[in-house]
Design a protein around this motif. Structure first.
Motif, PDB file in Angstrom:
ATOM      1  N   LEU A  40       0.843  -1.184   0.000  1.00 16.68           N
ATOM      2  CA  LEU A  40       0.000   0.000   0.000  1.00 16.68           C
ATOM      3  C   LEU A  40       0.884   1.242   0.000  1.00 16.68           C
ATOM      4  N   SER A  41       0.275   2.362  -0.332  1.00 14.52           N
ATOM      5  CA  SER A  41       1.008   3.610  -0.455  1.00 14.52           C
ATOM      6  C   SER A  41       1.833   3.890   0.807  1.00 14.52           C
ATOM      7  N   ARG A  42       3.075   4.310   0.650  1.00 15.33           N
ATOM      8  CA  ARG A  42       4.028   4.640   1.707  1.00 15.33           C
ATOM      9  C   ARG A  42       4.603   3.412   2.425  1.00 15.33           C
ATOM     10  N   ALA A  43       4.362   2.232   1.902  1.00 12.51           N
ATOM     11  CA  ALA A  43       4.910   1.034   2.550  1.00 12.51           C
ATOM     12  C   ALA A  43       6.421   0.966   2.369  1.00 12.51           C
ATOM     13  N   GLY A  44       6.946   1.574   1.302  1.00  8.52           N
ATOM     14  CA  GLY A  44       8.401   1.575   1.110  1.00  8.52           C
ATOM     15  C   GLY A  44       8.870   0.941  -0.190  1.00  8.52           C
ATOM     16  N   LYS A  45       8.024   0.941  -1.223  1.00  9.02           N
ATOM     17  CA  LYS A  45       8.379   0.295  -2.507  1.00  9.02           C
ATOM     18  C   LYS A  45       9.536   1.005  -3.201  1.00  9.02           C
ATOM     19  N   THR A  46       9.425   2.341  -3.317  1.00 13.03           N
ATOM     20  CA  THR A  46      10.446   3.103  -4.037  1.00 13.03           C
ATOM     21  C   THR A  46      11.802   2.956  -3.358  1.00 13.03           C
ATOM     22  N   VAL A  47      11.799   3.052  -2.045  1.00 14.26           N
ATOM     23  CA  VAL A  47      13.046   2.953  -1.291  1.00 14.26           C
ATOM     24  C   VAL A  47      13.625   1.545  -1.432  1.00 14.26           C
ATOM     25  N   PHE A  48      12.763   0.545  -1.402  1.00 12.93           N
ATOM     26  CA  PHE A  48      13.212  -0.851  -1.532  1.00 12.93           C
ATOM     27  C   PHE A  48      13.921  -1.081  -2.871  1.00 12.93           C
ATOM     28  N   VAL A  98      10.068   7.661  15.265  1.00 16.52           N
ATOM     29  CA  VAL A  98      10.599   8.936  14.804  1.00 16.52           C
ATOM     30  C   VAL A  98      10.958   8.790  13.336  1.00 16.52           C
ATOM     31  N   ARG A  99      10.664   9.817  12.524  1.00 18.22           N
ATOM     32  CA  ARG A  99      11.095   9.733  11.116  1.00 18.22           C
ATOM     33  C   ARG A  99      12.536  10.229  11.020  1.00 18.22           C
ATOM     34  N   PHE A 100      13.415   9.338  10.548  1.00 15.10           N
ATOM     35  CA  PHE A 100      14.823   9.698  10.424  1.00 15.10           C
ATOM     36  C   PHE A 100      15.156  10.076   8.992  1.00 15.10           C
ATOM     37  N   ALA A 106      14.924  -3.762   6.486  1.00 18.38           N
ATOM     38  CA  ALA A 106      14.990  -2.315   6.257  1.00 18.38           C
ATOM     39  C   ALA A 106      15.713  -2.133   4.935  1.00 18.38           C
ATOM     40  N   SER A 107      15.036  -1.512   3.972  1.00 16.75           N
ATOM     41  CA  SER A 107      15.664  -1.287   2.675  1.00 16.75           C
ATOM     42  C   SER A 107      16.845  -0.357   2.845  1.00 16.75           C
ATOM     43  N   VAL A 108      16.659   0.640   3.707  1.00 17.80           N
ATOM     44  CA  VAL A 108      17.722   1.577   4.005  1.00 17.80           C
ATOM     45  C   VAL A 108      17.831   1.652   5.518  1.00 17.80           C
ATOM     46  N   ARG A 109      19.036   1.458   6.000  1.00 18.58           N
ATOM     47  CA  ARG A 109      19.212   1.525   7.433  1.00 18.58           C
ATOM     48  C   ARG A 109      19.590   2.944   7.801  1.00 18.58           C
ATOM     49  N   ALA A 110      18.625   3.669   8.398  1.00 22.21           N
ATOM     50  CA  ALA A 110      18.853   5.084   8.707  1.00 22.21           C
ATOM     51  C   ALA A 110      19.386   5.266  10.119  1.00 22.21           C
ATOM     52  N   THR A 111      19.546   4.176  10.862  1.00 19.72           N
ATOM     53  CA  THR A 111      19.981   4.286  12.258  1.00 19.72           C
ATOM     54  C   THR A 111      21.148   3.340  12.520  1.00 19.72           C
TER      55      THR A 111
HETATM   56  P1  GDP Z   1       5.975   3.796  -1.539  1.00 21.79           P
HETATM   57  O1  GDP Z   1       4.744   4.652  -1.510  1.00 21.79           O
HETATM   58  O2  GDP Z   1       5.620   2.364  -1.238  1.00 21.79           O
HETATM   59  O3  GDP Z   1       6.799   3.943  -2.793  1.00 21.79           O
HETATM   60  O4  GDP Z   1       6.868   4.255  -0.280  1.00 21.79           O
HETATM   61  P2  GDP Z   1       8.339   4.901  -0.247  1.00 21.79           P
HETATM   62  O5  GDP Z   1       9.343   3.922  -0.748  1.00 21.79           O
HETATM   63  O6  GDP Z   1       8.322   6.231  -0.878  1.00 21.79           O
HETATM   64  O7  GDP Z   1       8.533   5.019   1.336  1.00 21.79           O
HETATM   65  C1  GDP Z   1       7.703   5.878   2.108  1.00 21.79           C
HETATM   66  C2  GDP Z   1       8.477   6.457   3.269  1.00 21.79           C
HETATM   67  O8  GDP Z   1       8.796   5.430   4.216  1.00 21.79           O
HETATM   68  C3  GDP Z   1       9.825   7.041   2.876  1.00 21.79           C
HETATM   69  O9  GDP Z   1       9.675   8.369   2.457  1.00 21.79           O
HETATM   70  C4  GDP Z   1      10.615   6.923   4.167  1.00 21.79           C
HETATM   71  O10 GDP Z   1      10.296   7.977   5.036  1.00 21.79           O
HETATM   72  C5  GDP Z   1      10.064   5.654   4.786  1.00 21.79           C
HETATM   73  N1  GDP Z   1      10.910   4.450   4.535  1.00 21.79           N
HETATM   74  C6  GDP Z   1      10.781   3.543   3.529  1.00 21.79           C
HETATM   75  N2  GDP Z   1      11.696   2.551   3.654  1.00 21.79           N
HETATM   76  C7  GDP Z   1      12.401   2.818   4.771  1.00 21.79           C
HETATM   77  C8  GDP Z   1      13.481   2.145   5.457  1.00 21.79           C
HETATM   78  O11 GDP Z   1      13.965   1.081   5.058  1.00 21.79           O
HETATM   79  N3  GDP Z   1      13.960   2.735   6.601  1.00 21.79           N
HETATM   80  C9  GDP Z   1      13.440   3.911   7.079  1.00 21.79           C
HETATM   81  N4  GDP Z   1      13.964   4.422   8.206  1.00 21.79           N
HETATM   82  N5  GDP Z   1      12.420   4.562   6.473  1.00 21.79           N
HETATM   83  C10 GDP Z   1      11.914   4.030   5.328  1.00 21.79           C
END
Ligand code: GDP
Length: 483
Positions: free
Chosen positions: A34-42, A447-449, A377-382
């Protein structure tokens, strides 16, 4: 349901795919959620790690040194937008901001040259495998059940749901407006438009509601893309449809025609051209956010996950079974953003995710075969640390909160790092699904990092994006194709 032509086209497509696959073997990997789940970042991080020699110890072919070359190549489908990898990775790595989220379908081809592990396979070496990564909104999957519903059934289900539970208050304006129109009256564009707008406002309110209601079809009403304002998107379900055939020229008949147009021009092409051609699938879920919002949100995520899984696996209730793709043989369900927790809590996050999947597949009577569950975690921000607190060692995570994040009354500027204690997940995952007595509800410090700072070493050598268990997902999804 799918028409004969759909079936014929699919069969032809499969044949063509097989022929092309002999020349250049490929695997189509769907990435959804679903939207904001993290697809683009993955996708951005996965590709960056593959291209830049990232740490992927669980991805056997790379670890054992059998992969000699990895590169991006033009995708085979000319009519599909390319996944904007370069823009996204620039945002992540150079600007340290999160990239723009998925709004529609896009695709990227990455090709690996490898040496087969088996003597037999080496006869044909060097092997080559192209991975076509297909990024698409999970909301679009929730449209597939519409293919087996006519306008009457769609109206009845949607209106009944809108009158029940907490949706009732969000649907009030739309239902009130619907009550003032006569479905048998002459079709008027203005009426259709105002009904459609009120219905869209209701769908949007459900999505924005902090009780986190799962998304309802039609998915394109909230993500219209290039169809915005077209008749195929200007309709609404109607309560109180007259019995029998809808009178020609009536409002009801106009709405019915547009609903059918939505299926023809939106849902069916997505099914045929994209969904039915996938071989492997990963579904990303933001379980941490749902846990933080409480049991109602967790159960709602379970419902949405069930609806999504029903598209991949035929169940005993069978209403989707004729649509279910026969190709997808491996599915990963991954809880993302695990870097928000200390690694001591990762097994519990995985346990919660497994419970979500079990409950979802139980409810819709599916088989769980070929479904793998993990936390990543697709990206480890911590990074992790330990602080002393009242004489105890407390596991904490350290990161740079996004500008404007407030923790304990202190507002951060996007530059300064801080340590936070993220909190614990419960030992018993089931407790997250039940409404707790009084104030024992589970909350995490969420917290959003900012994305992490990635060192550039000299000599043009780039370090890859740090991650957690991306390699495990990769191994399950395509490891066998590089055997
Ligand atoms: P999409 O709508 O599924 O494409 O979601 P995005 O890939 O844009 O991710 C939405 C938001 O989730 C990003 O803007 C980040 O704030 C957060 N996010 C996604 N993946 C990670 C992750 O692996 N680690 C962290 N800390 N935040 C993430």
């Amino acid at each position: 349901l799918t028409t004969l032509t759909d079936e014929a086209l699919l069969a032809l497509d499969t044949l063509a795919g097989r022929a092309a696959g002999l020349v250049n073997p490929s695997v189509r990997l769907g990435v959804t959620g679903l939207s904001r789940a993290g697809k683009t970042v993955f996708i951005s991080s996965l590709v960056h790690n593959l291209l830049n020699g990232g740490r992927l110890p669980l991805f056997e072919a790379v670890r054992s040194g059998r992969v000699s070359k990895i590169r991006l190549e033009p995708q085979p489908d000319d009519a599909v937008p390319r996944f904007q990898y370069e823009d996204h990775i620039r945002a992540l790595v150079a600007d340290r901001v999160w990239p723009e989220s998925t709004r529609a379908i896009s695709q990227l081809r990455i090709t690996l040259d490898y040496e087969s592990a088996s003597g037999w396979g080496r006869l044909f070496s060097p092997g080559r495998l192209s991975i076509d990564i297909v990024d698409y909104p999970g909301e679009w999957l929730l449209d597939l059940p519409l293919l087996s519903q006519d306008f009457r059934a769609f109206s009845e289900t949607t209106v009944a749901l809108a009158r029940s539970g907490i949706r009732a208050e969000l649907a009030r304006d739309w239902l009130a407006l619907s009550a003032t129109v006569d479905p048998a009256a002459d079709a008027q564009e203005a009426t259709a438009r105002s009904l459609s707008e009120a219905f869209t406002a209701y769908l949007r309110a459900c999505k924005a509601d902090e009780r986190s209601l799962s998304t309802l079809p039609p998915g394109r009403f909230l993500m219209p893309g290039d169809l915005e304002g077209s008749p195929a998107l200007t309709f609404a379900p109607l309560p109180g449809l007259p019995e029998g055939r809808l009178e020609k020229g009536s409002l009801a008949a106009m709405m019915e025609r547009r609903y059918e147009a939505y299926k023809t021009h939106v849902v069916r092409p997505f099914f045929r051209e994209h969904f039915a051609r996938l071989d492997r699938q990963i579904v990303l879920i933001d379980a941490l956010q749902a846990i933080n919002r409480g049991p109602e949100a967790v159960r709602d995520l379970e419902r949405a996950l069930g609806d999504v899984l029903a598209c991949f696996r035929s169940g005993t209730n069978g209403f989707l079974s004729s649509l279910v793709t026969r190709r997808i043989d491996r599915v990963v369900i991954a809880a993302t953003k695990a870097d928000h927790l200390h690694h001591e809590s990762h097994p519990r996050l995985e346990a919660v995710t497994r419970r979500l999947v079990e409950r979802a597949i139980e409810r819709i009577g599916l088989s769980g075969a070929g479904i793998e569950v993990m936390a990543l975690a697709s990206v480890r921000a911590t990074r992790e640390a330990t602080v002393k607190h009242d004489g105890h060692d407390l596991p904490v995570i350290v990161g740079t909160p996004m500008a404007g994040e407030t923790i304990d009354g202190e507002t951060f500027d996007g530059e300064r790092k801080t340590a936070i204690f993220p909190g614990d997940l419960p030992e018993d995952p089931d407790s997250l699904f039940e409404d707790p007595e009084s104030d024992s509800r589970h909350t995490l410090n969420f917290v959003r990092f900012r994305p992490p700072h990635i060192e550039e070493t000299g000599g043009g050598l780039k370090l890859s994006v740090p991650h957690i268990r991306l390699d495990r997902a990769l191994q399950y999804l395509i490891g066998d194709r590089l055997a």
